[in-house]
Motif scaffolding. Structure first.
Motif, mmCIF file in Angstrom:
data_model
loop_
_atom_site.group_PDB
_atom_site.id
_atom_site.type_symbol
_atom_site.label_atom_id
_atom_site.label_comp_id
_atom_site.label_asym_id
_atom_site.label_seq_id
_atom_site.Cartn_x
_atom_site.Cartn_y
_atom_site.Cartn_z
ATOM 1 N N ASP A 151 0.823 -1.207 0.000
ATOM 2 C CA ASP A 151 0.000 0.000 0.000
ATOM 3 C C ASP A 151 0.861 1.262 0.000
ATOM 4 O O ASP A 151 0.491 2.273 -0.602
ATOM 5 C CB ASP A 151 -0.924 0.010 1.223
ATOM 6 C CG ASP A 151 -1.994 -1.067 1.143
ATOM 7 O OD1 ASP A 151 -2.526 -1.300 0.040
ATOM 8 O OD2 ASP A 151 -2.294 -1.682 2.182
ATOM 9 N N PHE A 152 2.015 1.198 0.666
ATOM 10 C CA PHE A 152 2.911 2.348 0.681
ATOM 11 C C PHE A 152 3.475 2.623 -0.710
ATOM 12 O O PHE A 152 3.712 3.774 -1.081
ATOM 13 C CB PHE A 152 4.039 2.130 1.687
ATOM 14 C CG PHE A 152 4.874 3.350 1.934
ATOM 15 C CD1 PHE A 152 4.332 4.454 2.567
ATOM 16 C CD2 PHE A 152 6.210 3.389 1.545
ATOM 17 C CE1 PHE A 152 5.103 5.587 2.807
ATOM 18 C CE2 PHE A 152 6.987 4.509 1.785
ATOM 19 C CZ PHE A 152 6.438 5.612 2.417
ATOM 20 N N ARG A 153 3.704 1.569 -1.487
ATOM 21 C CA ARG A 153 4.141 1.771 -2.868
ATOM 22 C C ARG A 153 3.107 2.570 -3.652
ATOM 23 O O ARG A 153 3.452 3.437 -4.463
ATOM 24 C CB ARG A 153 4.380 0.421 -3.547
ATOM 25 C CG ARG A 153 5.634 -0.294 -3.079
ATOM 26 C CD ARG A 153 5.717 -1.690 -3.663
ATOM 27 N NE ARG A 153 6.935 -2.362 -3.271
ATOM 28 C CZ ARG A 153 7.112 -3.675 -3.321
ATOM 29 N NH1 ARG A 153 6.126 -4.446 -3.742
ATOM 30 N NH2 ARG A 153 8.254 -4.219 -2.958
ATOM 31 N N GLU A 154 1.838 2.278 -3.433
ATOM 32 C CA GLU A 154 0.786 3.030 -4.105
ATOM 33 C C GLU A 154 0.807 4.492 -3.667
ATOM 34 O O GLU A 154 0.591 5.406 -4.472
ATOM 35 C CB GLU A 154 -0.580 2.405 -3.797
ATOM 36 C CG GLU A 154 -0.812 1.051 -4.434
ATOM 37 C CD GLU A 154 -0.804 1.120 -5.948
ATOM 38 O OE1 GLU A 154 -1.239 2.152 -6.498
ATOM 39 O OE2 GLU A 154 -0.361 0.158 -6.592
ATOM 40 N N THR A 155 1.055 4.728 -2.400
ATOM 41 C CA THR A 155 1.171 6.100 -1.898
ATOM 42 C C THR A 155 2.312 6.820 -2.598
ATOM 43 O O THR A 155 2.193 7.989 -2.992
ATOM 44 C CB THR A 155 1.399 6.090 -0.380
ATOM 45 O OG1 THR A 155 0.289 5.473 0.267
ATOM 46 C CG2 THR A 155 1.571 7.497 0.159
ATOM 47 N N LEU A 156 3.434 6.136 -2.793
ATOM 48 C CA LEU A 156 4.582 6.736 -3.472
ATOM 49 C C LEU A 156 4.282 7.035 -4.935
ATOM 50 O O LEU A 156 4.701 8.064 -5.464
ATOM 51 C CB LEU A 156 5.797 5.814 -3.367
ATOM 52 C CG LEU A 156 6.428 5.723 -1.983
ATOM 53 C CD1 LEU A 156 7.482 4.627 -1.967
ATOM 54 C CD2 LEU A 156 7.027 7.045 -1.570
ATOM 55 N N ARG A 157 3.574 6.126 -5.583
ATOM 56 C CA ARG A 157 3.189 6.380 -6.974
ATOM 57 C C ARG A 157 2.369 7.659 -7.069
ATOM 58 O O ARG A 157 2.569 8.483 -7.963
ATOM 59 C CB ARG A 157 2.378 5.206 -7.528
ATOM 60 C CG ARG A 157 3.168 3.939 -7.771
ATOM 61 C CD ARG A 157 2.321 2.920 -8.520
ATOM 62 N NE ARG A 157 3.050 1.681 -8.714
ATOM 63 C CZ ARG A 157 2.962 0.606 -7.944
ATOM 64 N NH1 ARG A 157 2.137 0.626 -6.910
ATOM 65 N NH2 ARG A 157 3.665 -0.479 -8.192
#
Length: 211
Positions: free
Chosen positions: A198-204
């Protein structure tokens, strides 16, 4: 000691010496990062990024058991932050704090550099800082414990001090043109509690907002 006091104690220690890290950058016209985050990089000759940028909203943060609250967009880098300390200059920076009711916190910083070269140099410095974050925590607090887990370019660090709760943190560093962003997530818990996907999505979403 109440939960808020324990959380503040851990946060203060981590901001100086270490936390958990997720860091990435890209070089060239476009490059797919092993984390799955794709960053479009401006040509090196470009002096400034064009158009306004957007910071994350509360809804962009990883899901939590209680709703996220987003603070106002505020001038400056927000003082010392986990892993990156005060490396992000106040001049040319804005930040936004995020929080929930159950000791989950976050922050995003965006810095507008004068040139792509300066932005790239800052990104390198930030990546170096987060790369040895757990090691610096151990050196500064030998009585504490820290554990790191590496998943590609995703780094998570779990830290604790005697008499305090265990906390886990993720932190991402990204660049697009002359803009550099730092995104941090942290809460009480262990490495297994870190929402890496989910944090990867936040970074995107954070990277998209820089363009």
């Amino acid at each position: 000691m109440n939960r808020k006091t324990r959380s503040t104690r851990i946060a203060g220690a981590v901001a100086v010496a270490g936390a958990a890290v997720l860091a990435f950058t890209a070089v060239g016209s476009a490059q797919a990062d092993p984390t799955g985050v794709r960053v479009t990089e401006a040509p090196s000759r470009q002096a400034v990024s064009s158009g306004p940028f957007e910071l994350l909203d509360a809804a962009d943060m990883p899901p939590a058991s209680t709703p996220w609250k987003a603070g106002p967009v505020t001038d400056g880098a927000g003082g010392e932050q986990a892993c990156v300390d005060d490396l992000v200059p106040d001049n040319g920076s804005v930040h936004r704090d995020f929080s929930t009711e159950l000791d989950t916190e976050g922050v995003q910083i965006v810095h507008e550099a004068a040139s792509v070269r300066e932005a790239a140099q800052l990104t390198t410095e930030l990546r170096a800082a987060v790369a040895n974050c757990a090691e610096r925590f151990a050196e500064r607090y030998p009585e504490g414990t820290s554990y790191e887990r590496e998943l590609g370019r995703v780094h998570a660090v779990q830290v604790s001090l005697p008499g305090s709760s265990v906390s886990v943190h993720l932190l991402g560093v990204a660049r697009s043109g002359t803009r550099v962003t730092v995104v941090q997530w942290g809460q009480m818990g262990t490495l297994d509690d870190a929402p890496v996907r989910d944090f990867r999505e936040t970074l995107r979403t954070a990277v998209h907002g820089l363009r």
